[in-house]
Structures are given as C-alpha cells and as structure tokens.
Design an enzyme around this catalytic site. Structure first.
Site, PDB file in Angstrom:
ATOM      1  N   ARG A  51      29.298 -44.915-105.085  1.00 14.99           N
ATOM      2  CA  ARG A  51      29.584 -46.150-104.357  1.00 14.99           C
ATOM      3  C   ARG A  51      28.658 -46.393-103.165  1.00 14.99           C
ATOM      4  O   ARG A  51      28.170 -47.505-102.957  1.00 14.99           O
ATOM      5  CB  ARG A  51      31.021 -46.164-103.821  1.00 14.99           C
ATOM      6  CG  ARG A  51      32.027 -46.736-104.788  1.00 14.99           C
ATOM      7  CD  ARG A  51      33.356 -46.099-104.552  1.00 14.99           C
ATOM      8  NE  ARG A  51      33.238 -44.702-104.918  1.00 14.99           N
ATOM      9  CZ  ARG A  51      33.493 -44.235-106.144  1.00 14.99           C
ATOM     10  NH1 ARG A  51      33.941 -45.032-107.060  1.00 14.99           N
ATOM     11  NH2 ARG A  51      33.322 -42.956-106.442  1.00 14.99           N
ATOM     12  N   THR A  52      28.463 -45.368-102.356  1.00 19.37           N
ATOM     13  CA  THR A  52      27.753 -45.631-101.102  1.00 19.37           C
ATOM     14  C   THR A  52      26.312 -46.052-101.376  1.00 19.37           C
ATOM     15  O   THR A  52      25.814 -47.026-100.818  1.00 19.37           O
ATOM     16  CB  THR A  52      27.825 -44.403-100.172  1.00 19.37           C
ATOM     17  OG1 THR A  52      29.190 -44.052-100.029  1.00 19.37           O
ATOM     18  CG2 THR A  52      27.238 -44.710 -98.808  1.00 19.37           C
ATOM     19  N   LYS A  80       9.639 -29.477-101.588  1.00 17.21           N
ATOM     20  CA  LYS A  80       8.369 -28.826-101.214  1.00 17.21           C
ATOM     21  C   LYS A  80       8.418 -28.330 -99.779  1.00 17.21           C
ATOM     22  O   LYS A  80       7.445 -27.813 -99.258  1.00 17.21           O
ATOM     23  CB  LYS A  80       7.218 -29.820-101.359  1.00 17.21           C
ATOM     24  CG  LYS A  80       7.025 -30.372-102.750  1.00 17.21           C
ATOM     25  CD  LYS A  80       5.859 -31.363-102.739  1.00 17.21           C
ATOM     26  CE  LYS A  80       5.689 -32.044-104.067  1.00 17.21           C
ATOM     27  NZ  LYS A  80       4.703 -33.141-103.979  1.00 17.21           N
ATOM     28  N   ARG A 101      21.906 -40.287 -96.731  1.00 14.59           N
ATOM     29  CA  ARG A 101      23.031 -39.340 -96.854  1.00 14.59           C
ATOM     30  C   ARG A 101      22.455 -37.944 -96.931  1.00 14.59           C
ATOM     31  O   ARG A 101      21.464 -37.709 -97.629  1.00 14.59           O
ATOM     32  CB  ARG A 101      23.832 -39.633 -98.122  1.00 14.59           C
ATOM     33  CG  ARG A 101      24.801 -38.506 -98.457  1.00 14.59           C
ATOM     34  CD  ARG A 101      25.776 -38.897 -99.518  1.00 14.59           C
ATOM     35  NE  ARG A 101      26.746 -39.872 -99.024  1.00 14.59           N
ATOM     36  CZ  ARG A 101      27.821 -40.251 -99.687  1.00 14.59           C
ATOM     37  NH1 ARG A 101      28.074 -39.744-100.876  1.00 14.59           N
ATOM     38  NH2 ARG A 101      28.646 -41.139 -99.190  1.00 14.59           N
ATOM     39  N   HIS A 129      30.995 -40.910 -91.486  1.00 15.19           N
ATOM     40  CA  HIS A 129      30.640 -41.813 -92.596  1.00 15.19           C
ATOM     41  C   HIS A 129      30.937 -43.246 -92.119  1.00 15.19           C
ATOM     42  O   HIS A 129      31.906 -43.866 -92.554  1.00 15.19           O
ATOM     43  CB  HIS A 129      31.467 -41.443 -93.827  1.00 15.19           C
ATOM     44  CG  HIS A 129      30.992 -42.058 -95.107  1.00 15.19           C
ATOM     45  ND1 HIS A 129      30.138 -43.137 -95.166  1.00 15.19           N
ATOM     46  CD2 HIS A 129      31.272 -41.723 -96.401  1.00 15.19           C
ATOM     47  CE1 HIS A 129      29.925 -43.448 -96.429  1.00 15.19           C
ATOM     48  NE2 HIS A 129      30.595 -42.602 -97.200  1.00 15.19           N
TER      49      HIS A 129
HETATM   50  C1  NCD Z   1      33.378 -40.311 -99.575  1.00 13.89           C
HETATM   51  C2  NCD Z   1      32.280 -39.443 -99.003  1.00 13.89           C
HETATM   52  O1  NCD Z   1      31.182 -39.350 -99.575  1.00 13.89           O
HETATM   53  O2  NCD Z   1      32.531 -38.876 -97.946  1.00 13.89           O
HETATM   54  N1  NCD Z   1      32.949 -41.075-100.664  1.00 13.89           N
HETATM   55  C3  NCD Z   1      32.392 -42.301-100.427  1.00 13.89           C
HETATM   56  O3  NCD Z   1      31.382 -42.409 -99.790  1.00 13.89           O
HETATM   57  N2  NCD Z   1      33.062 -43.380-100.855  1.00 13.89           N
HETATM   58  C4  NCD Z   1      34.621 -39.560 -99.889  1.00 13.89           C
HETATM   59  C5  NCD Z   1      34.526 -38.386-100.808  1.00 13.89           C
HETATM   60  O4  NCD Z   1      33.470 -38.059-101.345  1.00 13.89           O
HETATM   61  O5  NCD Z   1      35.572 -37.775-101.025  1.00 13.89           O
END
Ligand code: NCD
Length: 306
Positions: A51-52, A80, A101, A129
């Site tokens: 999703r993100t 590397k 991320r 997040h």
């Molecule tokens: C969350 C995350 O990555 O922290 N997922 C997301 O971004 N929607 C929650 C999770 O992974 O449990």
C-alpha cells in the site's frame, strides 16, 4: 523546503488543510489531474510494502506526474555498500520528491539532511509512519466528523507497531481523547511513547489485555498485525501471532457507530467475517491513503490548485 519525518512536523492547521484538500480530491479528481505535470516522485523502499509504495506512486500518477524507484534494497546499490546519504544525493538529481522506507530508525532523517528535494518518511523501522497517520486521521475525520472527544482503542503489537506510535503522538493534540491500549504484556507500548507522549500531555489511558473488556467503550478500534520482522526469534512471534482475533461475534460488544481501522496488511487479527460489517473501515482507509498522499505531494512541492 519541507520534509515529512514525523506527523508532528505538520501544524494542526496544516493537517486540517491537507484533509480539506484530500476530501476535495475525492470529490473532484479531474481538477487535480495535471497539477504535477512534469514532476517526478522517487520511491526508495528498502523494506517490503504494497500500500505505502503503490499509493504514493498512484498519488503522483493521479496528479499527472511520473514515478521511478526501487522496491527492495537488493536491487539498489545498497547491496554494494552505498550509504543512504549517497543514494539520496543521487536521487536528488533524478526526481522532485521522494518517499523512503527503511528498516533502520532514522534512515529517512539522515537522507533528508543530504537531500535537495523533499523527503517523505514512508516508515522507518519500529519508529514512525507519518503518512499512515495522515491516512488514519483523514479516515477518522471523514467517518466521525471530528478528531476530538473520542475513546480510541489500539490493539495488537503496540511495541513494534510504528503506525501506532505515530497515531498516538498526533492524537494527543486533540481535546477529549482517551486511549485504551490493548496488548499482551510482551507487546506493550514503549515507555518513550507512554510516558513521554501520553503521560506528558496528561491524556487519560488504560492498559488492558483483553479485547472484549475494552470493546464496549470504544469509538475507534485500531487493530494491528504482530510485526513478525521485528522479533529476535521465531518462537516469541509464534506465541504472540494469534493473541487477538476480532470476529463478528466479538464485534457485537461494540457500539453501533464504532469504526474498525487497520493499517493493513492483516494476517489473522481481523476475521474476514468482519469485512462486510458497516463498521469495518479498513478498506476505505486504504483508499483515503491515496487522497491524502496526493494532498501531501502538492503541499511539499508547494503547488496550489484553485
Ligand atoms: C504498516 C507498516 O508498514 O508499518 N503497513 C502500512 O504501511 N500500511 C503496518 C504493518 O506492516 O503492519
């Protein structure tokens, strides 16, 4: 130039504006279809995501821009031995904005120091997040019509769940909030959030182990997955993984106007028989994630749509 590392980087007024723009985007998507013509978003994902990453990319594409990036560290020069700062210097030459991320807490912050483009923290280890929190706030605000005067239950992995840490921090800015922290002993909220955020702001809270005890008083139930990837050994994870399972039967204990949120992915903590209950808001929530990220990209690129 602004970055987004922590949801508290935005003032309440800026957050309100973002939510207004996101609601307008939902109603009038065509108005925004060329707002980012010629702009590029880079997604630098050193950790798995559905999703993100894809909602950031969908957001930029919906705005008329384009996207580039990598979805795993193994396909980047990180293998590397390249540092996050050098990668960021590189991406600054190729894109106008980026979302990163990383499994290490603080990595997007380090990147932002070496960046000449806005950096969005798309999740750093068990830390923060912020764009998920913007999504959560927009969902609550749109469904309930307010962000204040609510009892919010957070259930599951409160120790490693970065979405929980960011959401709690943001909600402490609204009046009349009470938290019910529902977790096993082993996965309790870290004291740097419980003491330094909740207690420091004099927010009432309870810590409970049983979901059924908490359900009747909640206005929002925020379920989370046990964060398998942050455990040091598999046995500890296996003991915890099915600790909570919300199902149709348990949901009978909840108010009629309580909403169930989940950042997703879900594993077993919400049974599929909850999906068609009108209180299940987690699929709407992921749709709101695109609108709020569109609003955020416009904000960070300082683009205004009349
Ligand atoms: C969350 C995350 O990555 O922290 N997922 C997301 O971004 N929607 C929650 C999770 O992974 O449990």
């Amino acid at each position: 130039m602004r970055h987004l590392m922590n949801p508290m980087d935005l003032s309440i007024e800026e957050l309100d504006d973002l939510m207004k723009v996101a609601n307008d985007i939902e109603k009038n998507p065509s108005k925004y279809a060329h707002a980012c013509d010629g702009k590029k978003l880079a997604t630098l994902f050193y950790e798995p995501s559905t999703r993100t990453r894809l909602s950031h990319e969908a957001a930029m594409l919906n705005l008329g821009g384009s996207v580039l990036g990598f979805s795993e560290a193994s396909s980047s020069s990180a293998t590397k031995g390249e540092s996050v700062s050098d990668t960021m210097r590189t991406i600054s030459c190729y894109a106008d904005i980026c979302a990163m991320r990383h499994p290490k807490e603080g990595a997007p912050m380090v990147a932002s120091i070496h960046s000449s483009i806005p950096v969005i923290n798309a999740g750093d280890g068990g830390h923060q997040h912020p764009t998920q929190t913007l999504t959560d706030l927009l969902t609550i605000h749109t469904l309930k019509g307010r962000l204040d005067n609510m009892t919010i239950g957070l259930c599951g992995d409160l120790k490693f769940g970065r979405t929980v840490h960011s959401l709690i921090q943001s909600l402490t800015r609204y009046h009349g909030i009470k938290f019910v922290l529902i977790s096993p002993e082993e996965l309790r909220l870290p004291s740097y959030i419980r003491k330094d955020v909740i207690e420091e702001n004099n927010i009432p809270y309870e810590e409970v182990i049983t979901l059924e005890d908490a359900l009747p008083e909640l206005d929002i139930l925020y379920m989370t997955r046990v964060q398998k990837e942050r455990f040091f050994n598999e046995d500890d994870y296996l003991k915890m993984k099915d600790f909570y399972v919300l199902n149709k039967e348990k949901l009978k204990l909840a108010k009629d106007d309580m909403y169930v949120l989940h950042p997703l992915p879900r594993v077993n903590e919400i049974s599929v028989d909850v999906d068609d209950d009108p209180r299940a808001a987690y699929f709407k929530q992921m749709q709101y994630g695109v609108y709020i990220r569109m609003a955020l990209i416009l904000f960070l690129l300082d683009i205004h749509v009349e």
